[in-house]
Write an enzyme that holds these catalytic residues in place. Structure first.
Site, PDB file in Angstrom:
ATOM      1  N   GLY A   7      49.145  45.295  42.685  1.00  0.00           N
ATOM      2  CA  GLY A   7      47.974  45.130  43.337  1.00  0.00           C
ATOM      3  C   GLY A   7      48.300  44.364  44.358  1.00  0.00           C
ATOM      4  N   ALA A   8      48.333  45.030  45.652  1.00  0.00           N
ATOM      5  CA  ALA A   8      48.663  44.317  46.929  1.00  0.00           C
ATOM      6  C   ALA A   8      47.501  43.892  47.841  1.00  0.00           C
ATOM      7  CB  ALA A   8      49.684  45.082  47.702  1.00  0.00           C
ATOM      8  N   GLY A   9      46.238  44.318  47.116  1.00  0.00           N
ATOM      9  CA  GLY A   9      45.130  43.969  47.863  1.00  0.00           C
ATOM     10  C   GLY A   9      44.605  42.553  48.167  1.00  0.00           C
ATOM     11  N   ALA A  10      43.596  42.317  48.213  1.00  0.00           N
ATOM     12  CA  ALA A  10      43.138  40.910  48.748  1.00  0.00           C
ATOM     13  C   ALA A  10      43.643  39.795  47.853  1.00  0.00           C
ATOM     14  CB  ALA A  10      41.252  41.050  48.810  1.00  0.00           C
ATOM     15  N   VAL A  11      43.380  39.972  46.666  1.00  0.00           N
ATOM     16  CA  VAL A  11      43.687  38.741  45.586  1.00  0.00           C
ATOM     17  C   VAL A  11      45.239  38.951  45.416  1.00  0.00           C
ATOM     18  CG1 VAL A  11      43.649  38.027  43.216  1.00  0.00           C
ATOM     19  CG2 VAL A  11      41.528  39.032  44.281  1.00  0.00           C
ATOM     20  N   ARG A  88      30.473  42.155  37.076  1.00  0.00           N
ATOM     21  CA  ARG A  88      32.122  42.587  36.792  1.00  0.00           C
ATOM     22  C   ARG A  88      31.991  43.461  35.876  1.00  0.00           C
ATOM     23  NH1 ARG A  88      31.350  36.888  37.276  1.00  0.00           N
ATOM     24  NH2 ARG A  88      32.689  35.776  38.712  1.00  0.00           N
ATOM     25  N   VAL A 118      44.231  39.365  35.789  1.00  0.00           N
ATOM     26  CA  VAL A 118      43.194  39.069  36.915  1.00  0.00           C
ATOM     27  C   VAL A 118      42.018  40.216  36.827  1.00  0.00           C
ATOM     28  CG1 VAL A 118      42.827  38.288  39.122  1.00  0.00           C
ATOM     29  CG2 VAL A 118      44.974  37.777  38.095  1.00  0.00           C
ATOM     30  N   ASN A 120      39.073  42.724  36.674  1.00  0.00           N
ATOM     31  CA  ASN A 120      37.765  42.474  35.860  1.00  0.00           C
ATOM     32  C   ASN A 120      37.357  43.965  35.184  1.00  0.00           C
ATOM     33  OD1 ASN A 120      36.635  39.857  36.119  1.00  0.00           O
ATOM     34  ND2 ASN A 120      36.489  40.229  38.455  1.00  0.00           N
ATOM     35  N   ASP A 148      37.102  29.370  37.981  1.00  0.00           N
ATOM     36  CA  ASP A 148      35.633  28.928  37.772  1.00  0.00           C
ATOM     37  C   ASP A 148      35.419  27.326  37.876  1.00  0.00           C
ATOM     38  OD1 ASP A 148      34.741  31.497  37.522  1.00  0.00           O
ATOM     39  OD2 ASP A 148      35.090  31.465  35.416  1.00  0.00           O
ATOM     40  N   ARG A 151      35.667  25.978  41.459  1.00  0.00           N
ATOM     41  CA  ARG A 151      34.356  26.174  41.835  1.00  0.00           C
ATOM     42  C   ARG A 151      33.390  25.276  41.523  1.00  0.00           C
ATOM     43  NH1 ARG A 151      34.567  32.753  41.500  1.00  0.00           N
ATOM     44  NH2 ARG A 151      35.438  33.165  43.594  1.00  0.00           N
ATOM     45  N   HIS A 175      34.485  34.763  31.716  1.00  0.00           N
ATOM     46  CA  HIS A 175      34.401  34.809  33.185  1.00  0.00           C
ATOM     47  C   HIS A 175      33.350  35.907  33.645  1.00  0.00           C
ATOM     48  CE1 HIS A 175      35.547  34.648  37.158  1.00  0.00           C
ATOM     49  NE2 HIS A 175      36.187  35.883  37.324  1.00  0.00           N
TER      50      HIS A 175
HETATM   51  N1  LIG Z   1      39.692  36.890  37.424  1.00  0.00           N
HETATM   52  C1  LIG Z   1      39.490  36.596  38.571  1.00  0.00           C
HETATM   53  O1  LIG Z   1      38.993  35.197  38.609  1.00  0.00           O
HETATM   54  C2  LIG Z   1      39.324  37.528  39.587  1.00  0.00           C
HETATM   55  C3  LIG Z   1      39.059  37.077  40.915  1.00  0.00           C
HETATM   56  C4  LIG Z   1      39.173  37.701  41.878  1.00  0.00           C
HETATM   57  C5  LIG Z   1      39.143  39.131  41.717  1.00  0.00           C
HETATM   58  N2  LIG Z   1      39.389  39.763  40.550  1.00  0.00           N
HETATM   59  C6  LIG Z   1      39.452  41.185  40.213  1.00  0.00           C
HETATM   60  O2  LIG Z   1      40.764  41.326  40.842  1.00  0.00           O
HETATM   61  C7  LIG Z   1      40.779  42.941  41.245  1.00  0.00           C
HETATM   62  C8  LIG Z   1      41.310  42.998  42.600  1.00  0.00           C
HETATM   63  O3  LIG Z   1      40.516  42.638  43.410  1.00  0.00           O
HETATM   64  P1  LIG Z   1      40.753  42.440  45.062  1.00  0.00           P
HETATM   65  O4  LIG Z   1      40.008  41.805  45.934  1.00  0.00           O
HETATM   66  O5  LIG Z   1      42.242  42.275  45.103  1.00  0.00           O
HETATM   67  O6  LIG Z   1      40.870  44.179  45.197  1.00  0.00           O
HETATM   68  P2  LIG Z   1      41.452  45.170  46.417  1.00  0.00           P
HETATM   69  O7  LIG Z   1      40.580  46.546  46.438  1.00  0.00           O
HETATM   70  O8  LIG Z   1      41.436  44.164  47.776  1.00  0.00           O
HETATM   71  O9  LIG Z   1      42.807  45.301  45.821  1.00  0.00           O
HETATM   72  C9  LIG Z   1      43.174  45.875  44.769  1.00  0.00           C
HETATM   73  C10 LIG Z   1      44.347  46.895  44.672  1.00  0.00           C
HETATM   74  O10 LIG Z   1      44.865  47.431  43.638  1.00  0.00           O
HETATM   75  C11 LIG Z   1      45.519  48.704  43.888  1.00  0.00           C
HETATM   76  N3  LIG Z   1      45.423  49.450  42.751  1.00  0.00           N
HETATM   77  C12 LIG Z   1      44.751  50.359  42.319  1.00  0.00           C
HETATM   78  N4  LIG Z   1      45.055  50.885  41.193  1.00  0.00           N
HETATM   79  C13 LIG Z   1      46.312  50.580  41.113  1.00  0.00           C
HETATM   80  C14 LIG Z   1      47.265  51.126  40.211  1.00  0.00           C
HETATM   81  N5  LIG Z   1      47.177  51.844  39.263  1.00  0.00           N
HETATM   82  N6  LIG Z   1      48.669  50.360  40.367  1.00  0.00           N
HETATM   83  C15 LIG Z   1      48.719  49.752  41.330  1.00  0.00           C
HETATM   84  N7  LIG Z   1      47.793  49.129  42.312  1.00  0.00           N
HETATM   85  C16 LIG Z   1      46.610  49.721  42.208  1.00  0.00           C
HETATM   86  C17 LIG Z   1      44.568  49.204  45.011  1.00  0.00           C
HETATM   87  O11 LIG Z   1      45.195  50.371  45.787  1.00  0.00           O
HETATM   88  C18 LIG Z   1      44.173  47.969  45.886  1.00  0.00           C
HETATM   89  O12 LIG Z   1      45.285  47.845  47.000  1.00  0.00           O
HETATM   90  C19 LIG Z   1      39.222  43.349  40.996  1.00  0.00           C
HETATM   91  O13 LIG Z   1      39.056  44.044  39.612  1.00  0.00           O
HETATM   92  C20 LIG Z   1      38.698  42.066  41.009  1.00  0.00           C
HETATM   93  O14 LIG Z   1      37.338  42.273  40.570  1.00  0.00           O
HETATM   94  C21 LIG Z   1      39.244  39.004  39.472  1.00  0.00           C
HETATM   95  O1  LIG Z   2      33.246  37.744  41.268  1.00  0.00           O
HETATM   96  C1  LIG Z   2      34.012  38.632  41.189  1.00  0.00           C
HETATM   97  O2  LIG Z   2      33.768  39.863  40.857  1.00  0.00           O
HETATM   98  C2  LIG Z   2      35.518  38.352  41.142  1.00  0.00           C
HETATM   99  C3  LIG Z   2      36.004  37.257  40.561  1.00  0.00           C
HETATM  100  O3  LIG Z   2      35.787  37.309  39.251  1.00  0.00           O
HETATM  101  C4  LIG Z   2      35.688  36.107  41.400  1.00  0.00           C
HETATM  102  O4  LIG Z   2      34.960  35.211  40.405  1.00  0.00           O
HETATM  103  O5  LIG Z   2      35.704  35.632  42.251  1.00  0.00           O
END
Ligand SMILES: NC(=O)c1ccc[n+]([C@@H]2O[C@H](COP(=O)([O-])OP(=O)(O)OC[C@H]3O[C@@H](n4cnc5c(N)ncnc54)[C@H](O)[C@@H]3O)[C@@H](O)[C@H]2O)c1
Ligand SMILES: O=C(O)C[C@H](O)C(=O)O
Length: 308
Positions: A7-11, A88, A118, A120, A148, A151, A175
């Protein structure tokens, strides 16, 4: 030390950036399903190397797991984030399939890997990773409590009008907006209980603000947060990579600890080169135990949706 981040998205990108800046890993491999996306993020991040002064090599791949072979640690951030107004838990329908496939691919190419989940709903995704990979419990870690707790410290510092470095506190439990259990009883400012300085009402406000920390940011940003999540993951990765034996609340499979069984939920653990090296059992009050039971019931209800 090779680290994969799926996952090269935001997180995922934020996590890769913090890992690189801390400069303890030789290599970070970013994986995404979107064509060229991980390659692009990796190139952009590598162009910060001379500016930020790190030697970690970051590469990207569109779904080629052979590039992840031999990873010591892999972080799973692939999946959809929530939008304002969602929980979530509502993400389970799409994210369960993604986490299942990704976990299988990671373990196939790196049989000794330590997984950090990570995506959700994180506690349920961590449980799912156990079910599909069968890895020993020390090698599957859910990241939620570290974020958490960060925060919680932010809100404590705000209430105490203190610098964050003065405060300490921990959040255990699930979470989720309802399931978090911030341990206000144990929160401190320089070893002095926060309750010495704050009224019960103010501490309760800190607790409530902490529990909705993710939802508050999602409302402001239109999607969920990434800087603190990325930093929190990088802290867990560093503790394992550098064998720090640091304590973090993490989601882990419980088999009787805290009176709970057959679920993953946040409790304090020690992280070192073997992943979770110890689950730390602290004495909770009856009220805190009841909150943990309630939180566990919520996580189990979400786990039940995996079979549906
Ligand atoms: N546990 C935590 O504390 C926590 C904190 C923040 C976000 N999150 C969760 O993390 C996840 C990602 O959040 P984000 O903001 O980075 O989302 P995002 O949409 O910015 O990035 C997610 C990335 O996953 C990629 N993806 C989807 N399916 C895929 C696959 N099969 N293989 C490889 N890559 C794939 C997407 O193309 C995308 O680039 C969400 O489920 C979010 O709820 C959890
Ligand atoms: O809040 C969410 O859905 C993303 C993550 O679990 C967070 O706590 O930031």
């Amino acid at each position: 030390m090779k680290v994969t981040v799926v996952g090269a998205g935001a997180v995922g990108a934020s996590c890769a950036e913090y890992i690189a800046i801390k400069d303890f890993a030789s290599e970070v491999v970013l994986v995404d399903i979107k064509e060229g996306y991980a390659e692009g993020k990796a190139m952009d991040l590598m162009q910060t190397a001379s500016l930020n002064g790190f030697d970690t090599k970051i590469t990207g791949t569109t779904g080629d797991y052979t590039k992840t072979a031999g990873s010591h640690i892999a972080v799973i951030t692939s999946g959809i984030p929530r939008k304002p107004g969602m929980t979530r838990e509502e993400l389970i329908g799409i994210n369960a399939g993604i986490v299942k496939t990704v976990s299988e691919n990671l373990v196939k190419h790196s049989p000794d890997v330590i997984l950090i989940v990570v995506s959700n709903p994180m506690d349920t995704m961590t449980y799912l990773a156990h079910k599909v990979t069968g890895l020993p419990k020390n090698r599957i870690i859910g990241m939620g409590g570290a974020l958490d707790s960060a925060r919680f410290k932010y809100r404590l510092a705000e209430a105490l009008e203190a610098p964050i470095s003065d405060v300490d506190g921990m959040v255990i439990g699930g979470h989720s907006d309802k399931g978090m259990v911030p341990l206000t009883r144990l929160a401190t400012r320089n070893s002095v209980l926060a309750s010495e300085f704050l009224s019960e009402d103010r501490l309760n406000q800190v607790l409530e603000d902490t529990k909705v920390g993710g939802a508050t940011l999602t409302k402001l940003l239109g999607t969920s947060a990434w800087y603190a999540p990325g930093a929190a993951v990088s802290g867990l990765v560093q503790a394992i990579a550098c064998d720090q034996k640091k304590m973090f609340p993490c989601s882990t499979l419980l088999e009787g600890e805290y009176g709970l069984n057959d679920l993953c939920i946040g409790v304090p653990v020690l992280l070192g080169k073997n992943g979770i090296e110890k689950i730390v059992e602290i004495e909770l009050t009856d009220a805190e135990k009841a909150k943990m039971q309630e939180s566990a019931a919520g996580v189990k209800a979400t786990n039940g949706l995996l079979d549906a």
